[in-house]
Design an enzyme around this catalytic site. Structure first.
Site, short mmCIF file in Angstrom:
data_model
loop_
_atom_site.label_atom_id
_atom_site.label_comp_id
_atom_site.label_asym_id
_atom_site.label_seq_id
_atom_site.Cartn_x
_atom_site.Cartn_y
_atom_site.Cartn_z
N ASP A 52 -2.96 -18.72 5.76
CA ASP A 52 -3.69 -17.17 5.05
C ASP A 52 -4.97 -17.63 6.15
O ASP A 52 -5.98 -16.89 5.99
CB ASP A 52 -4.22 -18.19 3.66
N SER A 53 -5.13 -18.35 7.31
CA SER A 53 -6.17 -17.95 8.09
C SER A 53 -5.53 -17.10 9.11
O SER A 53 -6.69 -16.08 9.66
CB SER A 53 -5.51 -19.54 9.14
N ASP A 91 1.79 -20.36 3.94
CA ASP A 91 1.09 -20.68 2.94
C ASP A 91 0.86 -19.96 1.96
O ASP A 91 0.72 -18.51 1.33
CB ASP A 91 -0.54 -20.23 3.48
N LYS A 121 3.20 -24.50 1.46
CA LYS A 121 1.99 -24.59 1.81
C LYS A 121 0.80 -24.95 0.73
O LYS A 121 0.44 -23.55 0.60
CB LYS A 121 1.51 -25.12 3.39
N GLU A 123 -2.84 -25.88 -0.93
CA GLU A 123 -4.25 -26.79 -0.80
C GLU A 123 -4.92 -27.11 -1.73
O GLU A 123 -4.74 -26.93 -2.93
CB GLU A 123 -5.27 -26.44 -0.16
N GLU A 188 -6.71 -31.64 7.62
CA GLU A 188 -7.88 -30.71 8.38
C GLU A 188 -8.75 -31.80 8.85
O GLU A 188 -9.60 -31.98 7.13
CB GLU A 188 -7.78 -29.32 8.13
O1 KIV Z 1 -3.86 -21.01 7.66
C1 KIV Z 1 -3.76 -21.96 8.76
O2 KIV Z 1 -4.27 -21.59 9.51
C2 KIV Z 1 -3.67 -23.28 7.83
C3 KIV Z 1 -3.87 -24.53 8.95
C4 KIV Z 1 -5.45 -24.24 9.36
C5 KIV Z 1 -3.74 -26.04 8.98
O3 KIV Z 1 -3.53 -23.95 7.20
#
Ligand code: KIV
Length: 285
Positions: A52-53, A91, A121, A123, A188
């Site tokens: 999600d970055s 994500d 993924k 969080e 992280e």
């Molecule tokens: O979204 C992302 O880039 C991440 C990584 C930093 C693990 O979750």
């Protein structure tokens, strides 16, 4: 190269788990589009994370909380069209796994069916949602330490788990996430010693970003490790290339050649007579 690529076997969640048993370190990079996915596919990367970055890196937002289901679906599908070997984890965006088990399942279903996800993924210590997903055969990667979707409650992008109580909580949450059925855990921005303790206490692999050398694997944001943003220099980041500077140099060269009429030359132009093959008319140097 083509033959070598076709011989490589698709990486599954069970091979990722086995990596820890075999003490083979896991490499994970983020990826958001088909062109980069095509390049990542030619390297020996184990896991591609459609993170999600992308909200920050690709869409220009200031926080990952802005990533939506439709963003993740759009970019996940683009990446999955070019990845053959690496495992694809996508994500789950902000709130998409927090409201109810049925919403969580529906969102995961969309990411798997239309977003190219082979795992998702999430969080934080959202253990009941992790258990719900794994019971429905959706493999889940956890994420602890600095969890950017919680930025408004954390109050900043800082190292987590330095104080004893905070460290203890992360150790306990990691165990609960493993018990809920996650197949791997991202750590992280936590101290290296804490990441080491967690790595040693879990059977599932840990994958670190700013979490030191003792994790079972490492993840970096693709654009960061390629040095595409010369102004982004956090302590944990190693730039394995400086493509940002190369991109600007290439663009300036293009602008210069257009301005001075040296591009396009005859070798980049088509001939009037079709019997002269275009690419043989004037060869480029
Ligand atoms: O979204 C992302 O880039 C991440 C990584 C930093 C693990 O979750």
């Amino acid at each position: 190269m083509g033959e070598y690529l076709s011989q490589r076997k698709k990486i599954s969640v069970s091979s990722i788990r086995q990596s820890k048993e075999k003490s083979k370190k896991i490499s994970m990079v983020t990826c958001y589009d088909a062109t980069f996915a095509h390049l990542v596919n030619q390297a020996n990367i184990d896991v591609v994370l459609v993170g999600d970055s992308l909200a920050n890196v690709v869409l220009g937002h200031t926080s990952t909380v802005k990533a939506t289901m439709s963003d993740m679906l759009h970019h996940g599908a683009a990446v999955s069209r070019s990845i053959q070997t690496a495992h694809i984890c996508v994500d789950m965006p902000f709130m998409s796994y927090r409201i109810s088990p049925s919403e969580t399942l529906k969102n995961a279903m969309r990411l798997v069916q239309a977003g190219g996800a082979e795992s998702v993924k999430v969080e934080g210590a959202v253990t009941s949602m992790i258990a719900t997903l794994t019971a429905a055969d959706v493999p889940v990667m956890g994420h602890l330490g600095l969890t950017p979707q919680s930025i408004h409650s954390l109050g900043g992008y800082r190292v987590q788990g330095r104080a004893a109580a905070a460290a203890r909580k992360i150790v306990e949450d990691a165990k609960r996430i493993e018990d809920a059925g996650a197949y791997a855990l991202v750590l992280e921005m936590v101290p290296a010693e804490l990441a080491q303790e967690i790595t040693q206490s879990l059977e599932i692999p840990t994958i670190g970003i700013g979490a030191g050398a003792y994790c079972d694997g490492q993840v970096l944001v693709l654009y960061d490790l390629l040095g595409l943003n010369p102004d982004f220099n956090p302590k944990f980041l190693k730039k394995f290339a400086n493509l940002g500077h190369q991109v600007v140099d290439a663009l300036n060269q293009f602008q210069h050649e257009v301005q001075h009429g040296s591009f396009p030359s005859a070798c980049h132009s088509f001939a009037q007579k079709r019997e002269i093959k275009d690419n043989q008319a004037v060869a480029c140097e």
